[in-house]
Design an enzyme around this catalytic site. Sequence first.
Site, PDB file in Angstrom:
ATOM      1  N   HIS A 106       0.822  -1.220   0.000  1.00  0.00           N
ATOM      2  CA  HIS A 106       0.000   0.000   0.000  1.00  0.00           C
ATOM      3  C   HIS A 106       0.854   1.267   0.000  1.00  0.00           C
ATOM      4  O   HIS A 106       0.353   2.345   0.314  1.00  0.00           O
ATOM      5  CB  HIS A 106      -0.965   0.002   1.198  1.00  0.00           C
ATOM      6  CG  HIS A 106      -2.065  -1.011   1.068  1.00  0.00           C
ATOM      7  ND1 HIS A 106      -2.919  -1.340   2.095  1.00  0.00           N
ATOM      8  CD2 HIS A 106      -2.451  -1.778   0.021  1.00  0.00           C
ATOM      9  CE1 HIS A 106      -3.780  -2.256   1.691  1.00  0.00           C
ATOM     10  NE2 HIS A 106      -3.506  -2.558   0.438  1.00  0.00           N
ATOM     11  N   GLY A 172      -2.409  -8.915  12.671  1.00  0.00           N
ATOM     12  CA  GLY A 172      -2.996  -7.600  12.931  1.00  0.00           C
ATOM     13  C   GLY A 172      -3.693  -6.972  11.745  1.00  0.00           C
ATOM     14  O   GLY A 172      -3.561  -5.769  11.508  1.00  0.00           O
ATOM     15  N   LEU A 199      -5.805  -9.442  17.295  1.00  0.00           N
ATOM     16  CA  LEU A 199      -6.530  -9.180  18.543  1.00  0.00           C
ATOM     17  C   LEU A 199      -7.946  -9.745  18.505  1.00  0.00           C
ATOM     18  O   LEU A 199      -8.395 -10.392  19.442  1.00  0.00           O
ATOM     19  CB  LEU A 199      -6.564  -7.670  18.787  1.00  0.00           C
ATOM     20  CG  LEU A 199      -6.906  -7.168  20.169  1.00  0.00           C
ATOM     21  CD1 LEU A 199      -5.989  -7.755  21.232  1.00  0.00           C
ATOM     22  CD2 LEU A 199      -6.814  -5.635  20.192  1.00  0.00           C
TER      23      LEU A 199
HETATM   24  N1  APR Z   1      -2.341  -6.584  18.251  1.00  0.00           N
HETATM   25  C1  APR Z   1      -2.792  -7.357  17.238  1.00  0.00           C
HETATM   26  N2  APR Z   1      -3.831  -7.018  16.479  1.00  0.00           N
HETATM   27  C2  APR Z   1      -4.436  -5.841  16.732  1.00  0.00           C
HETATM   28  C3  APR Z   1      -4.013  -4.984  17.772  1.00  0.00           C
HETATM   29  C4  APR Z   1      -2.918  -5.408  18.556  1.00  0.00           C
HETATM   30  N3  APR Z   1      -2.430  -4.675  19.563  1.00  0.00           N
HETATM   31  N4  APR Z   1      -4.834  -3.896  17.786  1.00  0.00           N
HETATM   32  C5  APR Z   1      -5.720  -4.066  16.802  1.00  0.00           C
HETATM   33  N5  APR Z   1      -5.488  -5.239  16.168  1.00  0.00           N
HETATM   34  C6  APR Z   1      -6.194  -5.831  15.038  1.00  0.00           C
HETATM   35  C7  APR Z   1      -7.675  -5.574  15.059  1.00  0.00           C
HETATM   36  O1  APR Z   1      -8.350  -6.621  15.737  1.00  0.00           O
HETATM   37  C8  APR Z   1      -8.032  -5.537  13.571  1.00  0.00           C
HETATM   38  O2  APR Z   1      -8.434  -6.796  13.132  1.00  0.00           O
HETATM   39  O3  APR Z   1      -5.697  -5.215  13.880  1.00  0.00           O
HETATM   40  C9  APR Z   1      -6.714  -5.172  12.885  1.00  0.00           C
HETATM   41  C10 APR Z   1      -6.710  -3.800  12.262  1.00  0.00           C
HETATM   42  O4  APR Z   1      -7.640  -3.779  11.228  1.00  0.00           O
HETATM   43  P1  APR Z   1      -7.804  -2.506  10.282  1.00  0.00           P
HETATM   44  O5  APR Z   1      -7.914  -1.285  11.113  1.00  0.00           O
HETATM   45  O6  APR Z   1      -8.883  -2.807   9.322  1.00  0.00           O
HETATM   46  O7  APR Z   1      -6.377  -2.427   9.540  1.00  0.00           O
HETATM   47  P2  APR Z   1      -5.874  -3.228   8.265  1.00  0.00           P
HETATM   48  O8  APR Z   1      -6.413  -4.600   8.234  1.00  0.00           O
HETATM   49  O9  APR Z   1      -4.396  -3.057   8.245  1.00  0.00           O
HETATM   50  O10 APR Z   1      -6.517  -2.379   7.102  1.00  0.00           O
HETATM   51  C11 APR Z   1      -6.235  -2.729   5.780  1.00  0.00           C
HETATM   52  O11 APR Z   1      -7.355  -0.774   4.995  1.00  0.00           O
HETATM   53  O12 APR Z   1      -7.867   1.463   5.147  1.00  0.00           O
HETATM   54  C12 APR Z   1      -7.073   0.537   4.528  1.00  0.00           C
HETATM   55  O13 APR Z   1      -5.105   0.963   3.403  1.00  0.00           O
HETATM   56  C13 APR Z   1      -5.611   0.785   4.700  1.00  0.00           C
HETATM   57  O14 APR Z   1      -3.816  -0.850   4.768  1.00  0.00           O
HETATM   58  C14 APR Z   1      -5.092  -0.504   5.312  1.00  0.00           C
HETATM   59  C15 APR Z   1      -6.153  -1.506   4.908  1.00  0.00           C
END
Ligand code: APR
Length: 236
Positions: A106, A172, A199
């Site tokens: 990304h 994550g 998480l």
């Molecule tokens: N440890 C492990 N996991 C965690 C923690 C933690 N301390 N805190 C939060 N999480 C998990 C949450 O449970 C959730 O499932 O991380 C995940 C974050 O999810 P999103 O916020 O959706 O992030 P992500 O999956 O990286 O998003 C994907 O979406 O908006 C776009 O381009 C952006 O790259 C991003 C993509």
Amino acid sequence: MEKIVILTGAGVSAESGLGTFRDAGGLWARYDLEDVATPQGYASDPALVHAFYNARRADCLSAEPNAAHRALARLGAEWPGEVVLVTQNIDDLHERAGQPRVIHMHGELMRALCAACDHRWAAPPEMSPATACPACGGAAARPDVVWFGEIPYRMDEIAAHLERADLFVAIGTSGTVYPAAGFVQEAAEAGARTLELTLDRSEVASLFDESRLGPASALVPAWVAEILSTAGVSRR
Ligand code: APR
């Protein structure tokens, strides 16, 4: 020796103080993603988009890698087979933890891209619609990040890695954004074992052979120690 392909998401950087997108109070609860993370948003209000990414860059510059980043860097250095780390994150915390070979599908907050000539360079801490491209001199600088509606980077290379993976591990990430959310299926179809460390159960949790739930700073170092011990690499 086995080839491990790892996919990380915002959860791996959460304990470094960088907000996730979809958790309660996450970035997409505070900002409209159409405004700040689409080509249309940038076309209609580039100053707003730069302000959003300037704030993300400032947060990133004041953050430090956490135990999960450090454990993955250790795995990258010590695993006798191949480790490929693909991240959806635009921060540079994996690199700062010493991770070899990070694939930023990304894009990268710390890089700038000229929308006019495609030149890329190190982003200044603050960008604006007036930021000039050092190659063509035009004022069409944008953060070198992939917005919704754009094609993620290095997809052919990632597909080739998934095709040859023995183990796929997602860390994550909520499993809501494709194509990354589809990697577990691609890896499984290619014969890899699959593991999720996060998480909360992700949207694609049922596709993994195993899910372990908890904070990345605890789960990832424990898993890395476990897998290195199975490979006969002793703990330092
Ligand atoms: N440890 C492990 N996991 C965690 C923690 C933690 N301390 N805190 C939060 N999480 C998990 C949450 O449970 C959730 O499932 O991380 C995940 C974050 O999810 P999103 O916020 O959706 O992030 P992500 O999956 O990286 O998003 C994907 O979406 O908006 C776009 O381009 C952006 O790259 C991003 C993509």
